[in-house]
Design a protein around this motif. Structure first.
Motif, PDB file in Angstrom:
ATOM      1  N   ALA A 165     -37.268 -51.512  -3.445  1.00 31.41           N
ATOM      2  CA  ALA A 165     -38.341 -52.840  -4.001  1.00 31.41           C
ATOM      3  C   ALA A 165     -39.132 -52.923  -2.833  1.00 31.41           C
ATOM      4  CB  ALA A 165     -37.320 -53.869  -4.392  1.00 31.41           C
ATOM      5  N   LYS A 166     -37.669 -53.535  -1.520  1.00 28.64           N
ATOM      6  CA  LYS A 166     -37.910 -53.228   0.000  1.00 28.64           C
ATOM      7  C   LYS A 166     -39.428 -52.532   0.589  1.00 28.64           C
ATOM      8  CE  LYS A 166     -33.493 -53.853   1.513  1.00 28.64           C
ATOM      9  NZ  LYS A 166     -32.129 -53.621   2.446  1.00 28.64           N
ATOM     10  N   GLU A 167     -40.032 -51.325  -0.611  1.00 30.54           N
ATOM     11  CA  GLU A 167     -41.110 -50.731   0.385  1.00 30.54           C
ATOM     12  C   GLU A 167     -42.328 -51.491  -0.569  1.00 30.54           C
ATOM     13  OE1 GLU A 167     -42.571 -46.615  -0.677  1.00 30.54           O
ATOM     14  OE2 GLU A 167     -39.152 -46.044  -0.518  1.00 30.54           O
ATOM     15  N   ALA A 218     -51.433 -60.527  -1.077  1.00 32.35           N
ATOM     16  CA  ALA A 218     -50.160 -61.678  -0.052  1.00 32.35           C
ATOM     17  C   ALA A 218     -48.788 -61.553  -0.127  1.00 32.35           C
ATOM     18  CB  ALA A 218     -50.360 -62.798   0.278  1.00 32.35           C
ATOM     19  N   VAL A 219     -47.511 -61.941   1.373  1.00 37.51           N
ATOM     20  CA  VAL A 219     -46.475 -62.082  -0.306  1.00 37.51           C
ATOM     21  C   VAL A 219     -46.008 -63.170   0.092  1.00 37.51           C
ATOM     22  CG1 VAL A 219     -43.819 -61.082   1.038  1.00 37.51           C
ATOM     23  CG2 VAL A 219     -46.081 -59.588   1.695  1.00 37.51           C
ATOM     24  N   SER A 220     -44.935 -63.675  -0.478  1.00 34.99           N
ATOM     25  CA  SER A 220     -44.556 -65.231  -0.604  1.00 34.99           C
ATOM     26  C   SER A 220     -43.688 -65.488  -0.465  1.00 34.99           C
ATOM     27  CB  SER A 220     -45.123 -65.350  -2.404  1.00 34.99           C
ATOM     28  OG  SER A 220     -45.784 -65.057  -2.722  1.00 34.99           O
ATOM     29  N   GLU A 221     -42.956 -66.509  -0.333  1.00 37.21           N
ATOM     30  CA  GLU A 221     -41.892 -66.619  -0.580  1.00 37.21           C
ATOM     31  C   GLU A 221     -40.531 -67.158  -1.638  1.00 37.21           C
ATOM     32  OE1 GLU A 221     -40.618 -69.951   2.520  1.00 37.21           O
ATOM     33  OE2 GLU A 221     -41.973 -69.102   4.409  1.00 37.21           O
ATOM     34  N   ASP A 222     -39.547 -66.942  -1.526  1.00 47.98           N
ATOM     35  CA  ASP A 222     -39.210 -66.731  -3.253  1.00 47.98           C
ATOM     36  C   ASP A 222     -38.730 -68.387  -2.791  1.00 47.98           C
ATOM     37  OD1 ASP A 222     -36.906 -67.101  -4.994  1.00 47.98           O
ATOM     38  OD2 ASP A 222     -36.901 -64.669  -4.745  1.00 47.98           O
ATOM     39  N   PRO A 223     -38.991 -69.487  -4.505  1.00 46.15           N
ATOM     40  CA  PRO A 223     -38.658 -70.133  -3.449  1.00 46.15           C
ATOM     41  C   PRO A 223     -36.926 -70.523  -3.894  1.00 46.15           C
ATOM     42  CG  PRO A 223     -39.063 -69.373  -6.059  1.00 46.15           C
ATOM     43  CD  PRO A 223     -39.699 -68.703  -5.366  1.00 46.15           C
ATOM     44  N   LEU A 224     -36.158 -69.936  -4.362  1.00 45.67           N
ATOM     45  CA  LEU A 224     -34.402 -69.763  -4.821  1.00 45.67           C
ATOM     46  C   LEU A 224     -34.044 -68.990  -2.965  1.00 45.67           C
ATOM     47  CD1 LEU A 224     -34.641 -69.455  -8.264  1.00 45.67           C
ATOM     48  CD2 LEU A 224     -34.400 -71.665  -6.648  1.00 45.67           C
ATOM     49  N   GLY A 225     -34.441 -68.283  -2.586  1.00 45.17           N
ATOM     50  CA  GLY A 225     -34.065 -67.827  -1.280  1.00 45.17           C
ATOM     51  C   GLY A 225     -33.485 -66.939  -1.428  1.00 45.17           C
ATOM     52  N   ARG A 226     -33.560 -65.858  -2.605  1.00 46.84           N
ATOM     53  CA  ARG A 226     -32.893 -64.427  -2.920  1.00 46.84           C
ATOM     54  C   ARG A 226     -32.902 -63.463  -2.621  1.00 46.84           C
ATOM     55  NH1 ARG A 226     -34.465 -64.647  -9.053  1.00 46.84           N
ATOM     56  NH2 ARG A 226     -36.508 -65.309  -7.942  1.00 46.84           N
ATOM     57  N   PRO A 227     -32.147 -63.474  -1.635  1.00 45.39           N
ATOM     58  CA  PRO A 227     -32.265 -61.922  -1.603  1.00 45.39           C
ATOM     59  C   PRO A 227     -33.036 -60.312  -1.854  1.00 45.39           C
ATOM     60  CG  PRO A 227     -30.199 -61.635  -1.811  1.00 45.39           C
ATOM     61  CD  PRO A 227     -30.288 -62.879  -2.020  1.00 45.39           C
ATOM     62  N   GLY A 228     -33.219 -59.034  -2.041  1.00 47.42           N
ATOM     63  CA  GLY A 228     -33.132 -58.422  -2.616  1.00 47.42           C
ATOM     64  C   GLY A 228     -34.092 -58.140  -2.899  1.00 47.42           C
ATOM     65  N   SER A 229     -35.848 -59.115  -3.505  1.00 47.33           N
ATOM     66  CA  SER A 229     -36.880 -59.398  -4.042  1.00 47.33           C
ATOM     67  C   SER A 229     -37.803 -59.803  -3.170  1.00 47.33           C
ATOM     68  CB  SER A 229     -37.090 -60.296  -5.011  1.00 47.33           C
ATOM     69  OG  SER A 229     -37.199 -61.668  -4.366  1.00 47.33           O
ATOM     70  N   VAL A 230     -38.943 -58.913  -3.630  1.00 41.76           N
ATOM     71  CA  VAL A 230     -40.308 -59.510  -2.942  1.00 41.76           C
ATOM     72  C   VAL A 230     -41.223 -59.480  -3.530  1.00 41.76           C
ATOM     73  CG1 VAL A 230     -42.077 -57.789  -1.568  1.00 41.76           C
ATOM     74  CG2 VAL A 230     -39.816 -56.920  -1.719  1.00 41.76           C
ATOM     75  N   PRO A 263     -48.451 -68.508  -6.581  1.00 44.41           N
ATOM     76  CA  PRO A 263     -47.416 -68.000  -5.507  1.00 44.41           C
ATOM     77  C   PRO A 263     -46.706 -66.726  -6.370  1.00 44.41           C
ATOM     78  CG  PRO A 263     -46.966 -70.024  -4.479  1.00 44.41           C
ATOM     79  CD  PRO A 263     -48.064 -69.340  -5.847  1.00 44.41           C
ATOM     80  N   GLY A 264     -46.030 -65.649  -6.164  1.00 46.23           N
ATOM     81  CA  GLY A 264     -45.089 -64.961  -7.013  1.00 46.23           C
ATOM     82  C   GLY A 264     -45.495 -63.883  -7.808  1.00 46.23           C
ATOM     83  N   ARG A 265     -47.109 -63.794  -8.006  1.00 46.51           N
ATOM     84  CA  ARG A 265     -47.876 -63.164  -9.460  1.00 46.51           C
ATOM     85  C   ARG A 265     -47.357 -61.885  -9.592  1.00 46.51           C
ATOM     86  NH1 ARG A 265     -51.609 -65.278 -12.660  1.00 46.51           N
ATOM     87  NH2 ARG A 265     -53.658 -65.973 -11.775  1.00 46.51           N
ATOM     88  N   LEU A 266     -46.351 -60.733  -8.786  1.00 44.97           N
ATOM     89  CA  LEU A 266     -45.463 -60.151  -8.998  1.00 44.97           C
ATOM     90  C   LEU A 266     -44.492 -59.285  -7.689  1.00 44.97           C
ATOM     91  CD1 LEU A 266     -45.261 -56.989 -10.028  1.00 44.97           C
ATOM     92  CD2 LEU A 266     -46.684 -56.299  -8.129  1.00 44.97           C
ATOM     93  N   VAL A 267     -43.368 -60.425  -9.186  1.00 47.47           N
ATOM     94  CA  VAL A 267     -42.791 -59.438  -8.297  1.00 47.47           C
ATOM     95  C   VAL A 267     -41.325 -58.788  -8.360  1.00 47.47           C
ATOM     96  CG1 VAL A 267     -40.245 -61.176  -8.112  1.00 47.47           C
ATOM     97  CG2 VAL A 267     -42.359 -62.601  -8.764  1.00 47.47           C
ATOM     98  N   VAL A 268     -40.889 -57.946  -7.628  1.00 46.22           N
ATOM     99  CA  VAL A 268     -40.450 -56.765  -7.669  1.00 46.22           C
ATOM    100  C   VAL A 268     -38.879 -57.225  -6.706  1.00 46.22           C
ATOM    101  CG1 VAL A 268     -40.255 -54.797  -6.494  1.00 46.22           C
ATOM    102  CG2 VAL A 268     -42.641 -55.755  -6.832  1.00 46.22           C
ATOM    103  N   THR A 269     -37.866 -56.821  -7.780  1.00 49.98           N
ATOM    104  CA  THR A 269     -36.635 -56.834  -7.560  1.00 49.98           C
ATOM    105  C   THR A 269     -35.841 -55.573  -7.238  1.00 49.98           C
ATOM    106  OG1 THR A 269     -36.122 -58.932  -8.679  1.00 49.98           O
ATOM    107  CG2 THR A 269     -34.557 -58.195  -8.268  1.00 49.98           C
TER     108      THR A 269
END
Length: 317
Positions: free
Chosen positions: A16-18, A30-42, A50-56
């Protein structure tokens, strides 16, 4: 049912980090911020949503969820009634799930192939917020949504029946290719928002298409992939059905990204005629060096009516 567009995708991947570099530097998202501040996702986007594509981050490459947009709360309520009349179990969202998806409300359900879908309305829009990750013209979204996806399903007839009779998708055309039948569906002017192909015993996300505003954006992205030695699944080519000029690159999530320009649209639904073709491309789209997609998985017993894994050639138009 009045689905208007593909709103978002959530996928899982050990890499996911790639996506934090692949998304903006190669694709221009563009990179969007996670509204819940969760680690491990892009979280990535190709417009002002924001967040059209979320990779966890997860143990395997797989599609977690497909988000389909409806226009209003009333349309969502009607959709729930239609699903329940069809015998589909519907789960209501929690406040946390609504917040994570950045929508007013959503419900989820599972289709006959075992895919999880969400129906939502009221996706967050931040006007003027989209800044491409690299210099480019931007993406074709708006009323056409995020892009299109191609799904592998274990039972084509069963899924075809579900998407047309339950979800209300309209068939654009069909292509016979390498012994497989691909069915393409539209829900808005985009030629197809979804396509499905049957492979007994398998399911998964084959590719996500992102459409750009200028043909040079395709060429620049192609050069970036070659320069960075990112495996191409299919070379530059033009499709027979939607006339998209595109190439396919293997993403860090195991599925492919079709990166394209110039697709025709369904401008008059009443005049649209379903066609049957026997080639996916007018020219090009030759196999690249990438192996078969890594986002496909065997179907567990009881899902899709099939349990025996079959061959995967990995080449879908």
């Amino acid at each position: 049912m009045k689905i208007t567009s593909l709103g978002y995708l959530r996928v899982e991947s050990p890499d996911a980090k790639e996506w934090a570099t692949f998304g903006p530097e190669v694709l221009g998202m563009a990179v969007s911020e996670d509204p819940l501040g969760r680690p491990g996702s892009v979280r990535l986007t190709n417009d002002d949503r924001p967040g059209r594509l979320v990779v966890t981050e997860g143990r395997q490459n797989r599609l977690q969820c497909t988000g389909w947009e409806v226009a209003s709360a009333d349309d969502l309520a009607e959709a729930v009634e239609e699903l329940e009349r069809a015998g589909i179990s519907v789960q209501r969202a929690t406040d946390e799930q609504r917040g994570a998806a950045c929508v007013r409300d959503l419900v989820s359900f599972t289709d006959p192939a075992g895919f999880t879908h969400e129906l939502f309305y009221g996706q967050l829009v931040v006007p003027g917020s989209f800044k491409p990750g690299r210099a480019m013209s931007g993406f074709v979204t708006g009323g056409q949504g995020l892009g299109h996806i191609v799904l592998v399903v274990p039972d084509l007839v069963e899924s075809l029946d579900f998407y047309t009779k339950v979800l209300g998708f309209k068939i654009s055309d069909e292509i016979d290719m390498a012994g497989n039948r691909l069915v393409f569906f539209h829900v808005n002017p985009r030629h197809h928002t979804l396509a499905i192909m049957g492979i007994p015993g398998m399911r998964g996300l084959h590719h996500l298409m992102l459409q750009v505003g200028d043909v040079d954006d395709v060429g620049i992205a192609h050069d970036l992939c070659v320069d960075r030695k990112i495996p191409l699944a299919m070379t530059l080519g033009r499709h027979t059905n939607d006339r998209m000029l595109s190439f396919y690159v293997r993403s860090p999530g195991g599925f492919e990204i079709e990166y394209g320009w110039g697709a025709q649209t369904v401008d008059d639904e009443d005049q649209w005629v379903v066609t049957h073709m026997q080639s996916a491309s007018i020219w090009g789209h030759r196999p690249g060096e990438a192996p078969a997609p890594a986002c496909l998985e065997p179907v567990p017993a009881g899902a899709g009516g099939l349990t025996t894994a079959g061959p995967v050639d990995g080449k879908v138009g």
